[in-house]
Design a protein around this motif. Sequence first.
Motif, mmCIF file in Angstrom:
data_model
loop_
_atom_site.group_PDB
_atom_site.id
_atom_site.type_symbol
_atom_site.label_atom_id
_atom_site.label_comp_id
_atom_site.label_asym_id
_atom_site.label_seq_id
_atom_site.Cartn_x
_atom_site.Cartn_y
_atom_site.Cartn_z
ATOM 1 N N MET A 1 0.812 -1.107 -0.018
ATOM 2 C CA MET A 1 0.183 -0.137 -0.034
ATOM 3 C C MET A 1 0.921 1.156 0.229
ATOM 4 O O MET A 1 1.836 1.205 0.712
ATOM 5 C CB MET A 1 -1.002 0.002 1.212
ATOM 6 N N GLU A 2 0.559 2.347 -0.732
ATOM 7 C CA GLU A 2 1.074 3.235 -0.836
ATOM 8 C C GLU A 2 0.408 4.691 -0.744
ATOM 9 O O GLU A 2 -0.831 4.675 -1.188
ATOM 10 C CB GLU A 2 1.886 3.399 -2.384
ATOM 11 N N ALA B 1 3.133 -6.748 -3.084
ATOM 12 C CA ALA B 1 3.769 -8.002 -3.708
ATOM 13 C C ALA B 1 4.257 -8.828 -2.608
ATOM 14 O O ALA B 1 4.879 -8.163 -1.510
ATOM 15 C CB ALA B 1 5.105 -7.804 -4.440
ATOM 16 N N MET B 2 3.832 -9.983 -2.557
ATOM 17 C CA MET B 2 4.285 -10.836 -1.327
ATOM 18 C C MET B 2 5.447 -11.635 -1.616
ATOM 19 O O MET B 2 5.678 -11.967 -2.665
ATOM 20 C CB MET B 2 3.057 -12.055 -1.226
ATOM 21 N N PRO B 3 6.260 -11.996 -0.599
ATOM 22 C CA PRO B 3 7.444 -12.603 -0.911
ATOM 23 C C PRO B 3 7.209 -14.214 -1.305
ATOM 24 O O PRO B 3 6.112 -14.702 -1.111
ATOM 25 C CB PRO B 3 8.442 -12.754 0.142
ATOM 26 N N ALA B 4 8.005 -14.500 -2.337
ATOM 27 C CA ALA B 4 7.745 -16.142 -2.777
ATOM 28 C C ALA B 4 7.638 -17.026 -1.588
ATOM 29 O O ALA B 4 8.735 -16.946 -0.477
ATOM 30 C CB ALA B 4 8.917 -16.481 -3.736
ATOM 31 N N LYS B 5 6.790 -17.958 -1.671
ATOM 32 C CA LYS B 5 6.695 -18.820 -0.574
ATOM 33 C C LYS B 5 7.626 -19.887 -1.030
ATOM 34 O O LYS B 5 7.758 -20.529 -2.142
ATOM 35 C CB LYS B 5 5.382 -19.440 -0.488
#
Length: 113
Positions: free
Chosen positions: A1-2, A78-82
């Motif tokens: 969120m920005e 963006a979520m970090p890679a799981k």
Amino acid sequence: MEIRWRLRMAAAQREVWTGAQLKRLLSDRAGLELSSASISALLTKQPSQIKLSTLAALCTALQCQPSELIEVDTSPAAMPAKTTKDEPRAKRAGAGLPSLRGTSPLVDLWKGG
């Protein structure tokens, strides 16, 4: 969120080009007296926090809504890679770190190394 602070744009859309003009509007329309330095900071930097009374005074002075001063991008971050369940936990925990197997600073010191 920005979050984007858009006071400068909102002021310009109302032909308020200087801090002195904004200061006068705040005083005349909203009864708020801010220092020239505070006005300058509000116009040139995104504040990390703002009093609701100051936000309301800015809206009164510029005859606008808070959404015209604060733009919030609610698109998902963006979520970090799981990691996969097949990957061993020890490998995941130490990924990218050098191996310390076979070395021990205390043993090296005790051996005189």
